[in-house]
Design an enzyme around this catalytic site. Structure first.
Site, PDB file in Angstrom:
ATOM      1  N   LYS A  22       0.830  -1.206   0.000  1.00  0.00           N
ATOM      2  CA  LYS A  22       0.000   0.000   0.000  1.00  0.00           C
ATOM      3  C   LYS A  22       0.864   1.255   0.000  1.00  0.00           C
ATOM      4  CE  LYS A  22      -1.769   1.750   3.891  1.00  0.00           C
ATOM      5  NZ  LYS A  22      -1.787   3.218   4.071  1.00  0.00           N
ATOM      6  N   CYS A 117      -5.719   8.263   9.832  1.00  0.00           N
ATOM      7  CA  CYS A 117      -5.750   7.608  11.137  1.00  0.00           C
ATOM      8  C   CYS A 117      -5.510   8.600  12.274  1.00  0.00           C
ATOM      9  CB  CYS A 117      -4.673   6.518  11.206  1.00  0.00           C
ATOM     10  SG  CYS A 117      -5.046   5.048  10.253  1.00  0.00           S
ATOM     11  N   ARG A 122       0.869  14.502  12.133  1.00  0.00           N
ATOM     12  CA  ARG A 122       1.810  14.279  11.034  1.00  0.00           C
ATOM     13  C   ARG A 122       1.780  15.554  10.211  1.00  0.00           C
ATOM     14  NH1 ARG A 122       0.688   8.114   8.989  1.00  0.00           N
ATOM     15  NH2 ARG A 122      -1.479   8.506   9.529  1.00  0.00           N
ATOM     16  N   ASP A 306       4.600   0.784  12.164  1.00  0.00           N
ATOM     17  CA  ASP A 306       3.408   0.105  11.653  1.00  0.00           C
ATOM     18  C   ASP A 306       3.302  -1.349  12.104  1.00  0.00           C
ATOM     19  OD1 ASP A 306       2.433   2.336  10.439  1.00  0.00           O
ATOM     20  OD2 ASP A 306       2.903   1.732   8.386  1.00  0.00           O
ATOM     21  N   ARG A 398      -8.445  -0.466   4.798  1.00  0.00           N
ATOM     22  CA  ARG A 398      -7.573   0.533   4.171  1.00  0.00           C
ATOM     23  C   ARG A 398      -6.203  -0.051   3.846  1.00  0.00           C
ATOM     24  NH1 ARG A 398      -6.248   4.768   7.759  1.00  0.00           N
ATOM     25  NH2 ARG A 398      -5.060   5.483   5.964  1.00  0.00           N
TER      26      ARG A 398
END
Length: 419
Positions: A22, A117, A122, A306, A398
């Site tokens: 992704k 998210c 960020r 992640d 997602r």
């Protein structure tokens, strides 16, 4: 809104293929805006974020065609809009990746401040400051980043902090800029390297991708390309952790072991036997309970943020006490409260989660709060006793292609149910 119903207690066993990444596909799709010639992108994962990106590009006038083999052809020769509206951008922070290509090729862009998210700030300031250093006039007003430049000029840009999307956005912008751009303290992630390969195949002049210093010499135009997206290291890591938590044996094909070294080391510390091939990874727990590990997230090649939630779930059922320190995002322990509902013994001390493993988790209704938290909760459900219901799984959709189908291939008792 669908949910996932998981009956835990079954070890994962079997073989699955890893999907395309992704976090590589999204910037590569955005990079198609840089050329007036058709671009073919292969191994594109079928994900909500990918669908959103394609819808965004189509809204700008990009012609997109698909085949049944996960290949996408994009033709940006007739782009009519240079605007990324809030309605599309609000669900996905990666949508800011159209900013650099639009300004570089068309001299203007209006991109809504992104959403995504709820894992912490960020900021987009590094993107904005980089474009300004390259000669763009940028203002932020009414929730939009408005940028304009006759032609961007090469610049020496030193990032205050390592930023993956910032590195990607400015690398794409610099590909069509006048002169040489030097990006220092650049992100080194495999997805950045994959984007550089894609741009190079279009005719860009890029060197140093994968190091902290990337050099881009701008060219007048970029052509078409035919590029295959690299395997998703986070998806692969998630299924490996699932096997570790359930005592199973899993083989991943179409994987990229060299991009997962930090994760593999920690799984081996947890007691997993791992064998890697050129494009495969096999994990065998032999029915054993994992051992707790200590994790500290850092930019690549360190341990990926992640994968933090997944290892938190593993530590919850592991033998001993393990600590997980999050250094990338300040709000990425929201899954801990949900794991506690399942009986996990975890306490938060500042930016560290201290996990004391329990013999077993017990099923409970839980709610996903972000993409990777949702993956951690699914893994917890696989290891729990009873039926776990995971709500708000649009987060997991997602970033994970048909997660319930792949887990069923590995023997999991999991199904998607309507709300």
């Amino acid at each position: 809104m669908d949910k996932l119903l998981i009956r835990g207690g079954t070890p994962l066993n079997g073989t699955i293929n890893v999907s395309g990444a992704k976090n590589a596909a999204l910037p590569i799709l955005a990079g198609a805006l840089l050329s007036a010639e058709p671009v073919i992108v292969r191994n594109v994962p079928q994900l909500k974020d990918v669908a959103t990106t394609i819808t965004l590009l189509q809204s700008m006038g990009v012609e997109v065609t698909f085949d049944d083999k996960l290949n996408v052809e994009l033709d940006a020769s007739n782009v009519t809009q240079r605007r990324a509206p809030y309605e599309l951008v609000k669900t996905m922070r990666a949508s800011i990746l159209v900013l650099g290509p639009l300004v570089a090729r068309f001299g203007e862009a209006a991109v809504s401040l992104p959403g995504g998210c709820a894992i912490g700030a960020r900021p987009v300031n590094l993107h904005v400051e980089g474009l300004e250093a390259m000669g763009a006039h940028v203002v932020v007003e009414n929730g939009f980043i408005l940028a304009r430049a006759d032609r961007l000029a090469g610049a020496h840009i030193v990032f205050d902090t390592v930023t993956v999307t910032g590195t990607e956005n400015l690398m794409m912008a610099a590909a069509l800029a006048d002169g040489e751009t030097l990006l220092e303290n650049a992100a080194r992630e495999p997805e950045v390297i994959d984007l550089a390969r894609f741009l190079t195949s279009m005719g860009a002049n890029i060197s140093g991708a994968g190091t902290s210093t990337i050099r881009i010499v701008g060219v007048d135009r970029l052509g078409g390309a035919d590029h295959t997206v690299l395997p998703d290291r986070i998806e692969a890591g998630t299924y490996l952790v699932g096997a570790a938590m359930t005592g199973g044996k899993v083989r991943l094909n179409r994987a990229s072991p060299q991009t997962l070294e930090a994760v593999i080391v920690k799984l081996q510390e947890a007691g997993a036997r791992i064998v890697t091939g050129e494009d495969s990874i096999e994990i065998d727990m032999g029915g054993r309970r994992p051992v707790s590990v200590d994790i500290r997230t850092t930019p690549y090649p360190g341990f990926p943020t992640d994968m933090q939630a997944q290892f938190c779930a593993m530590n919850a059922v592991a033998e001993g006490v393990g600590t997980i320190t999050e250094t990338i995002f300040e709000n990425r322990f929201q899954h801990v409260l949900e794991l506690q509902r399942m009986g996990a013994d975890i306490r938060i001390e500042g930016h560290t989660a201290v996990c004391r493993g329990v013999d077993k988790l017990t099923a409970a209704p839980v709610m996903a709060t972000d993409l990777r938290a949702s993956a951690g909760l699914v893994l917890a459900g696989l290891a729990a006793e009873g039926d776990t219901l995971v709500d708000r799984i649009y987060h997991v959709d997602r970033g994970y292609e048909r997660i319930e189908e792949k887990l069923r291939q590995l023997g999991a008792d999991i199904k998607r149910v309507p709300n």
